[in-house]
Design a protein around this motif. Structure first.
Motif, PDB file in Angstrom:
ATOM      1  N   GLU A   1      42.056  55.487  76.347  1.00  0.00           N
ATOM      2  CA  GLU A   1      40.742  55.075  76.840  1.00  0.00           C
ATOM      3  C   GLU A   1      39.800  56.274  76.953  1.00  0.00           C
ATOM      4  OE1 GLU A   1      40.805  53.368  80.713  1.00  0.00           O
ATOM      5  OE2 GLU A   1      38.678  52.874  80.698  1.00  0.00           O
ATOM      6  N   ASP A   2      40.331  57.397  77.465  1.00  0.00           N
ATOM      7  CA  ASP A   2      39.488  58.589  77.614  1.00  0.00           C
ATOM      8  C   ASP A   2      39.066  59.142  76.255  1.00  0.00           C
ATOM      9  OD1 ASP A   2      39.694  58.410  80.363  1.00  0.00           O
ATOM     10  OD2 ASP A   2      41.453  59.715  80.464  1.00  0.00           O
TER      11      ASP A   2
ATOM     12  N   SER B   1      38.998  46.336  80.342  1.00  0.00           N
ATOM     13  CA  SER B   1      37.926  47.316  80.143  1.00  0.00           C
ATOM     14  C   SER B   1      38.383  48.417  79.189  1.00  0.00           C
ATOM     15  CB  SER B   1      37.529  47.919  81.497  1.00  0.00           C
ATOM     16  OG  SER B   1      36.588  48.951  81.321  1.00  0.00           O
ATOM     17  N   SER B   2      39.635  48.878  79.370  1.00  0.00           N
ATOM     18  CA  SER B   2      40.179  49.916  78.506  1.00  0.00           C
ATOM     19  C   SER B   2      40.278  49.432  77.061  1.00  0.00           C
ATOM     20  CB  SER B   2      41.560  50.328  79.032  1.00  0.00           C
ATOM     21  OG  SER B   2      42.166  51.250  78.162  1.00  0.00           O
TER      22      SER B   2
ATOM     23  N   GLN C   1      35.764  49.378  70.721  1.00  0.00           N
ATOM     24  CA  GLN C   1      34.451  49.874  70.280  1.00  0.00           C
ATOM     25  C   GLN C   1      34.596  51.187  69.519  1.00  0.00           C
ATOM     26  OE1 GLN C   1      32.464  50.025  74.097  1.00  0.00           O
ATOM     27  NE2 GLN C   1      31.394  48.094  73.728  1.00  0.00           N
ATOM     28  N   ALA C   2      35.496  52.068  69.994  1.00  0.00           N
ATOM     29  CA  ALA C   2      35.705  53.350  69.309  1.00  0.00           C
ATOM     30  C   ALA C   2      36.325  53.127  67.927  1.00  0.00           C
ATOM     31  CB  ALA C   2      36.606  54.247  70.166  1.00  0.00           C
TER      32      ALA C   2
ATOM     33  N   VAL D   1      36.834  49.394  75.366  1.00  0.00           N
ATOM     34  CA  VAL D   1      36.354  50.725  74.974  1.00  0.00           C
ATOM     35  C   VAL D   1      37.066  51.204  73.714  1.00  0.00           C
ATOM     36  CG1 VAL D   1      36.280  53.148  75.663  1.00  0.00           C
ATOM     37  CG2 VAL D   1      35.669  51.371  77.312  1.00  0.00           C
TER      38      VAL D   1
ATOM     39  N   LYS E   1      36.375  56.950  74.933  1.00  0.00           N
ATOM     40  CA  LYS E   1      35.094  57.245  75.593  1.00  0.00           C
ATOM     41  C   LYS E   1      34.445  58.494  75.014  1.00  0.00           C
ATOM     42  CE  LYS E   1      36.083  55.066  80.076  1.00  0.00           C
ATOM     43  NZ  LYS E   1      36.385  55.290  81.504  1.00  0.00           N
ATOM     44  N   ASN E   2      35.256  59.515  74.735  1.00  0.00           N
ATOM     45  CA  ASN E   2      34.714  60.746  74.137  1.00  0.00           C
ATOM     46  C   ASN E   2      34.135  60.471  72.752  1.00  0.00           C
ATOM     47  OD1 ASN E   2      35.438  62.269  76.362  1.00  0.00           O
ATOM     48  ND2 ASN E   2      37.422  62.873  75.502  1.00  0.00           N
TER      49      ASN E   2
ATOM     50  N   LEU F   1      32.925  57.619  71.694  1.00  0.00           N
ATOM     51  CA  LEU F   1      31.686  56.849  71.866  1.00  0.00           C
ATOM     52  C   LEU F   1      30.553  57.730  72.396  1.00  0.00           C
ATOM     53  CD1 LEU F   1      33.138  53.518  73.330  1.00  0.00           C
ATOM     54  CD2 LEU F   1      32.377  53.978  70.988  1.00  0.00           C
ATOM     55  N   SER F   2      30.899  58.729  73.242  1.00  0.00           N
ATOM     56  CA  SER F   2      29.876  59.667  73.726  1.00  0.00           C
ATOM     57  C   SER F   2      29.336  60.491  72.562  1.00  0.00           C
ATOM     58  CB  SER F   2      30.478  60.603  74.785  1.00  0.00           C
ATOM     59  OG  SER F   2      30.832  59.893  75.940  1.00  0.00           O
TER      60      SER F   2
END
Length: 205
Positions: free
Chosen positions: A187-188, A148-149, A155-156, A152, A191-192, A194-195
């Motif tokens: 990963e974090d 999962s990590s 994708q980023a 992500v 996510k940021n 992608l947000s």
């Protein structure tokens, strides 16, 4: 296993659940107090789940003539919320019931007469099986988390490559640098990113 005897050998806290006293007396005599701290629970008392929550045993031994739906439901809840090694002694030899019990977390299912000399080895095998199963579950969870990590982060990277016109290597190093500078996981950071991309209306699927 928080309680210890005078030596280094820890006492195993054991909850002995008596739904049918057919074998319970034999079992209790076979459990050496040098190794086990035994607590009793009766089917006429509080439910299995409440008793386990209260006692916090290291292992559960259930003596029951024939497991019913309530028992299966309780074991399924226990196996999900707070797994414990469970040994069940029963007269029921229905293979479907046994399969359901194993799925519900029963580590050992014993039918027929039990020699007292076998009880300790049955418990030790159940403990080993339970630990092996827990290790496999943890390895599977770790693998899923890693995949999962990676997804992500990938994708980023793609979003950075498409919107910041950088190479894959540059995108990776960009994410890693932000993570290191801010003591974050990659990963974090991903996510940021992608947000932010979502807020900007970018497509990062």
């Amino acid at each position: 296993m928080s309680i210890s005897n005078s030596d280094t050998q820890p006492l195993l806290k054991l909850l002995l659940v008596d739904y049918n006293s057919h074998k319970t007396h034999i079992l209790s005599e076979a459990l050496d107090s040098e190794y086990y701290q035994i607590e009793w629970a009766s089917s006429s008392g509080m439910s299995l789940l409440h008793r386990v929550k209260e006692s916090k045993p290291d292992i559960i031994i259930i003596d029951i003539e024939s497991p019913d739906r309530d028992m299966l439901d309780s074991l399924n809840v226990l196996n999900t919320a707070a797994p414990k090694p469970v040994v069940m002694f029963s007269e029921d030899q229905d293979s479907e019931i046994i399969q359901e019990l194993v799925k519900a977390g029963v580590s050992a299912y014993i039918t027929g007469d039990v020699a007292t000399s076998r009880v300790r080895s049955i418990i030790e095998v159940a403990l080993a099986r339970f630990q092996e199963h827990q290790n496999l579950k943890q390895e599977l969870a770790d693998t899923k988390q890693k995949l999962s990590s990676q997804k992500v982060i990938e994708q980023a990277k793609i979003w950075l490559m498409e919107n910041k016109h950088c190479s894959e290597k540059q995108a990776y190093h960009h994410i890693r640098k932000i993570a290191m500078d801010n003591s974050q996981k990659m990963e974090d950071v991903a996510k940021n990113i992608l947000s932010l991309a979502t807020m900007l209306g970018g497509n990062h699927g």
